[in-house]
Design a protein around this motif. Structure first.
Motif, PDB file in Angstrom:
ATOM      1  N   ARG A 143      97.859 -37.772 -61.206  1.00 22.18           N
ATOM      2  CA  ARG A 143      96.791 -38.204 -62.004  1.00 22.18           C
ATOM      3  C   ARG A 143      96.222 -39.288 -61.505  1.00 22.18           C
ATOM      4  NH1 ARG A 143      99.437 -38.499 -68.206  1.00 22.18           N
ATOM      5  NH2 ARG A 143      98.842 -36.484 -68.852  1.00 22.18           N
ATOM      6  N   ASP A 144      97.104 -40.399 -61.034  1.00 23.84           N
ATOM      7  CA  ASP A 144      96.352 -41.657 -60.454  1.00 23.84           C
ATOM      8  C   ASP A 144      95.589 -41.341 -59.150  1.00 23.84           C
ATOM      9  OD1 ASP A 144      97.897 -43.202 -62.246  1.00 23.84           O
ATOM     10  OD2 ASP A 144      99.315 -43.574 -60.749  1.00 23.84           O
ATOM     11  N   LYS A 145      95.961 -40.522 -58.665  1.00 28.99           N
ATOM     12  CA  LYS A 145      95.268 -40.107 -57.105  1.00 28.99           C
ATOM     13  C   LYS A 145      93.759 -39.186 -57.713  1.00 28.99           C
ATOM     14  CE  LYS A 145      95.394 -36.858 -53.352  1.00 28.99           C
ATOM     15  NZ  LYS A 145      93.958 -35.747 -53.793  1.00 28.99           N
ATOM     16  N   GLU A 146      93.946 -38.728 -58.761  1.00 26.91           N
ATOM     17  CA  GLU A 146      92.582 -37.982 -59.163  1.00 26.91           C
ATOM     18  C   GLU A 146      91.620 -38.865 -59.987  1.00 26.91           C
ATOM     19  OE1 GLU A 146      94.036 -35.214 -61.973  1.00 26.91           O
ATOM     20  OE2 GLU A 146      94.578 -33.378 -60.300  1.00 26.91           O
ATOM     21  N   ARG A 147      92.331 -40.140 -60.700  1.00 27.89           N
ATOM     22  CA  ARG A 147      91.492 -40.765 -61.114  1.00 27.89           C
ATOM     23  C   ARG A 147      90.840 -41.807 -60.038  1.00 27.89           C
ATOM     24  NH1 ARG A 147      95.477 -43.280 -63.499  1.00 27.89           N
ATOM     25  NH2 ARG A 147      95.269 -42.104 -65.248  1.00 27.89           N
ATOM     26  N   LEU A 148      91.434 -42.053 -59.157  1.00 27.46           N
ATOM     27  CA  LEU A 148      90.619 -42.948 -58.121  1.00 27.46           C
ATOM     28  C   LEU A 148      89.713 -42.254 -57.134  1.00 27.46           C
ATOM     29  CD1 LEU A 148      94.158 -44.748 -56.526  1.00 27.46           C
ATOM     30  CD2 LEU A 148      92.286 -45.717 -58.164  1.00 27.46           C
ATOM     31  N   GLU A 149      90.064 -40.706 -57.133  1.00 32.42           N
ATOM     32  CA  GLU A 149      88.926 -40.083 -56.435  1.00 32.42           C
ATOM     33  C   GLU A 149      87.790 -39.921 -57.260  1.00 32.42           C
ATOM     34  OE1 GLU A 149      91.063 -36.314 -55.798  1.00 32.42           O
ATOM     35  OE2 GLU A 149      92.078 -37.006 -53.666  1.00 32.42           O
ATOM     36  N   ALA A 150      88.148 -39.853 -58.736  1.00 33.85           N
ATOM     37  CA  ALA A 150      86.853 -39.660 -59.641  1.00 33.85           C
ATOM     38  C   ALA A 150      86.090 -41.023 -59.555  1.00 33.85           C
ATOM     39  CB  ALA A 150      87.373 -39.371 -60.990  1.00 33.85           C
ATOM     40  N   LEU A 151      86.612 -42.059 -59.530  1.00 37.30           N
ATOM     41  CA  LEU A 151      85.957 -43.554 -59.511  1.00 37.30           C
ATOM     42  C   LEU A 151      85.232 -43.521 -58.219  1.00 37.30           C
ATOM     43  CD1 LEU A 151      85.468 -46.118 -60.752  1.00 37.30           C
ATOM     44  CD2 LEU A 151      87.852 -46.864 -59.892  1.00 37.30           C
ATOM     45  N   THR A 152      85.906 -43.081 -57.015  1.00 38.31           N
ATOM     46  CA  THR A 152      85.213 -43.158 -55.941  1.00 38.31           C
ATOM     47  C   THR A 152      84.053 -42.370 -55.591  1.00 38.31           C
ATOM     48  OG1 THR A 152      87.306 -43.627 -54.849  1.00 38.31           O
ATOM     49  CG2 THR A 152      85.670 -42.933 -53.216  1.00 38.31           C
ATOM     50  N   GLN A 153      84.287 -41.352 -56.342  1.00 36.38           N
ATOM     51  CA  GLN A 153      82.973 -40.296 -56.363  1.00 36.38           C
ATOM     52  C   GLN A 153      81.686 -40.826 -57.310  1.00 36.38           C
ATOM     53  OE1 GLN A 153      84.559 -36.300 -57.643  1.00 36.38           O
ATOM     54  NE2 GLN A 153      85.400 -35.805 -55.769  1.00 36.38           N
ATOM     55  N   ARG A 154      82.148 -41.473 -58.597  1.00 32.53           N
ATOM     56  CA  ARG A 154      81.006 -42.004 -59.183  1.00 32.53           C
ATOM     57  C   ARG A 154      80.540 -43.193 -58.298  1.00 32.53           C
ATOM     58  NH1 ARG A 154      84.411 -40.307 -63.032  1.00 32.53           N
ATOM     59  NH2 ARG A 154      85.699 -41.956 -63.092  1.00 32.53           N
ATOM     60  N   GLN A 155      81.331 -43.977 -57.834  1.00 32.73           N
ATOM     61  CA  GLN A 155      80.597 -45.118 -57.016  1.00 32.73           C
ATOM     62  C   GLN A 155      79.760 -44.592 -55.624  1.00 32.73           C
ATOM     63  OE1 GLN A 155      84.076 -47.331 -56.475  1.00 32.73           O
ATOM     64  NE2 GLN A 155      83.815 -48.824 -58.299  1.00 32.73           N
ATOM     65  N   ASN A 156      80.211 -43.494 -55.102  1.00 31.11           N
ATOM     66  CA  ASN A 156      79.694 -43.152 -54.115  1.00 31.11           C
ATOM     67  C   ASN A 156      78.390 -42.423 -54.409  1.00 31.11           C
ATOM     68  OD1 ASN A 156      81.471 -43.866 -52.267  1.00 31.11           O
ATOM     69  ND2 ASN A 156      82.523 -41.775 -52.076  1.00 31.11           N
ATOM     70  N   ALA A 157      78.124 -41.906 -55.566  1.00 29.21           N
ATOM     71  CA  ALA A 157      77.063 -41.181 -56.055  1.00 29.21           C
ATOM     72  C   ALA A 157      76.006 -42.449 -56.233  1.00 29.21           C
ATOM     73  CB  ALA A 157      77.174 -40.543 -57.294  1.00 29.21           C
ATOM     74  N   GLU A 158      76.512 -43.426 -56.793  1.00 33.08           N
ATOM     75  CA  GLU A 158      75.237 -44.615 -56.906  1.00 33.08           C
ATOM     76  C   GLU A 158      74.741 -44.945 -55.598  1.00 33.08           C
ATOM     77  OE1 GLU A 158      76.857 -48.334 -58.319  1.00 33.08           O
ATOM     78  OE2 GLU A 158      75.157 -48.377 -59.880  1.00 33.08           O
ATOM     79  N   LEU A 159      75.669 -45.126 -54.746  1.00 32.17           N
ATOM     80  CA  LEU A 159      75.202 -45.596 -53.357  1.00 32.17           C
ATOM     81  C   LEU A 159      74.342 -44.594 -52.662  1.00 32.17           C
ATOM     82  CD1 LEU A 159      78.577 -47.209 -51.924  1.00 32.17           C
ATOM     83  CD2 LEU A 159      76.632 -48.420 -52.784  1.00 32.17           C
ATOM     84  N   LYS A 160      74.813 -43.219 -53.029  1.00 33.07           N
ATOM     85  CA  LYS A 160      74.017 -42.136 -52.329  1.00 33.07           C
ATOM     86  C   LYS A 160      72.454 -42.052 -52.899  1.00 33.07           C
ATOM     87  CE  LYS A 160      73.947 -37.211 -51.781  1.00 33.07           C
ATOM     88  NZ  LYS A 160      74.848 -35.976 -52.088  1.00 33.07           N
ATOM     89  N   ASP A 161      72.277 -42.391 -54.256  1.00 31.36           N
ATOM     90  CA  ASP A 161      70.968 -42.458 -54.608  1.00 31.36           C
ATOM     91  C   ASP A 161      70.241 -43.698 -53.933  1.00 31.36           C
ATOM     92  OD1 ASP A 161      71.481 -40.665 -56.598  1.00 31.36           O
ATOM     93  OD2 ASP A 161      71.947 -41.959 -58.024  1.00 31.36           O
TER      94      ASP A 161
END
Length: 455
Positions: A143-161
């Protein structure tokens, strides 16, 4: 976009406090009662069912972390039930409870229900408690791994924009980059700029916790790099100094807020010890990345003193890496102006005096002399002429003269960035969504006696 990520982070934190939910399924009420008595004191949410159909009803309305099912039950045996659990609630851990030495049924349950383990009846209380605890710990790690991955993906999406056009350029050059030094190769200037922009953004994320320290790492890095080049360092070594400047406070990421905002001269005892560990923590955080090994070594030593009274290793004189000696001067010059080093803020002139006073004790005399010459020389150079523009007035080819920061202190674009139509459109869209006007400072060039904007 930052507010959206903060809201999602809060939701993730709320999820962390939910209690673990267990479901026990057995056609014998005394077995269910025994399991409930055993696990209730441990703080779990517990549901029971006297058959497979009741168990599936619970799963339809509750999110269950772990299911323990008896093998021998009428109508629907444990193998059939756990097979349905696997289909309907695949994230639930499945454990089979059997009082029969029936290897065929157990194999059937393993194949159909893909069970985590089977436990024989009668069980040992300690064994079953440890089995479930270990299974839930493994699930929590996932769960912790998935939570961190989800947070990283959201932050990366902002940087990607914000960096969509840079990403396209990087992709276009991927094959060429593989044949060279990767994204650090000087020959690929655009890729190098992307690399430093990413480090700048990461550095800025670290400074979001420090309030008034925003921009500190960028200024330290810029000053340290110029000083390194003035002292005759080659481009690669000067680059390590710059990266170390950007990330020199990374080891403070785990410190509590009260220590981050307290001047270093006011720390004592355990507070001093905690903060003094950050150069080593910073080095350890970066050593896994081969490209940052050089910068990591400088981060470890940037609080050493020329007279040997620094930390963490008590190095002195030329035993301190020259990049760390440079970084010490650049860091302290900015920190005393912010009031982070002493219990007061200094202006630029007094800060320069502070550096001069530390010549030969805190700082390498040769580096102090070079630094003073550089500061005094820059004081006589006219500032770059610039224009402050709204996004509606931006044009392709304009060059930023200052870092572009969001209202929350997040670095959007670094100084010297060359604007194009795609990025201007992104900035206008961000301004519209954010509801706050952006002021962008761009270079104003002088041509034929008149002022012209552009590249």
């Amino acid at each position: 976009m930052s507010d959206a990520i903060n809201q999602e982070n809060a939701q993730l934190q709320d999820q962390e406090v939910l209690p673990i939910t267990l479901l026990f399924v057995d056609d014998e009420p005394n077995i269910l009662a025994a399991l409930r008595r055993l696990f209730r004191p441990m703080g779990y949410r517990i549901f029971t069912a006297e058959g497979g159909a009741q168990g599936l009803e619970v799963l339809a309305h509750e999110e269950v972390d772990l299911v323990i099912s008896d093998m021998r039950m009428p109508v629907m045996d444990g193998a059939q039930f756990l097979e349905q659990v696997r289909i309907r609630s695949p994230n639930s851990i499945r454990i089979l409870l059997t009082g029969y030495a029936d290897i065929t049924s157990t194999i059937d349950a393993i194949n159909k229900g893909q069970i985590y383990r089977y436990i024989t009846k009668p069980w040992e209380d300690n064994d079953i408690v440890l089995t479930i605890r270990y299974a839930l710990e493994q699930k929590q790690l996932v769960r912790d791994k998935e939570r961190l991955e989800a947070l990283t993906q959201r932050q990366n999406a902002e940087l990607k924009d914000l960096n969509a056009n840079l990403e396209d350029k990087v992709k276009a050059r991927t094959e060429e980059v593989r044949q060279t030094m990767g994204f650090l190769d000087i020959a690929h200037k655009k890729l190098k700029k992307s690399f430093f922009t990413s480090i700048l953004m990461f550095s800025n994320l670290l400074e979001l916790r420090e309030g008034g320290m925003a921009g500190h790492s960028r200024r330290v890095a810029d000053t340290a790099r110029k000083l390194a080049l003035q002292l005759g360092m080659n481009d690669a070594d000067a680059q390590d100094v710059m990266v170390a400047g950007l990330l020199h406070d990374i080891g403070k990421i785990g410190l509590p807020d009260n220590l981050l905002h307290k001047p270093f001269s006011m720390l004592a005892g355990e507070e001093y010890s905690a903060v003094a560990k950050h150069p080593v923590v910073g080095q350890n955080a970066l050593m896994a990345l081969e490209q940052l090994n050089g910068a990591a070594k400088l981060i470890r030593s940037h609080h050493e003193r020329f007279d040997g009274k620094g930390y963490p290793d008590g190095l002195s004189g030329m035993l301190i890496p020259i990049g760390a000696r440079i970084l010490a001067v650049a860091n302290d010059y900015d920190a005393v102006q912010l009031g982070h080093l002493l219990n007061k803020q200094m202006n630029a002139q007094d800060a320069l005096g502070f550096i001069k006073d530390g010549r030969g004790s805190r700082y390498d005399p040769q580096i102090v002399d070079a630094f003073v010459r550089m500061i005094e020389k820059n004081a006589h150079i006219n500032k770059v002429q610039e224009l402050a523009l709204r996004t509606a007035d931006l044009k392709s080819g304009m060059v930023l003269t200052q870092d572009l920061m969001s209202k929350s202190g997040f670095l959007m674009l670094a100084r010297d960035y060359l604007l194009d139509d795609a990025l201007i459109a992104l900035l206008r869209k961000h301004e519209l969504m954010d509801g706050h006007p952006l002021i962008i400072y761009v270079k104003k060039e002088v041509k034929d006696g008149s002022h012209n904007v552009g590249g």
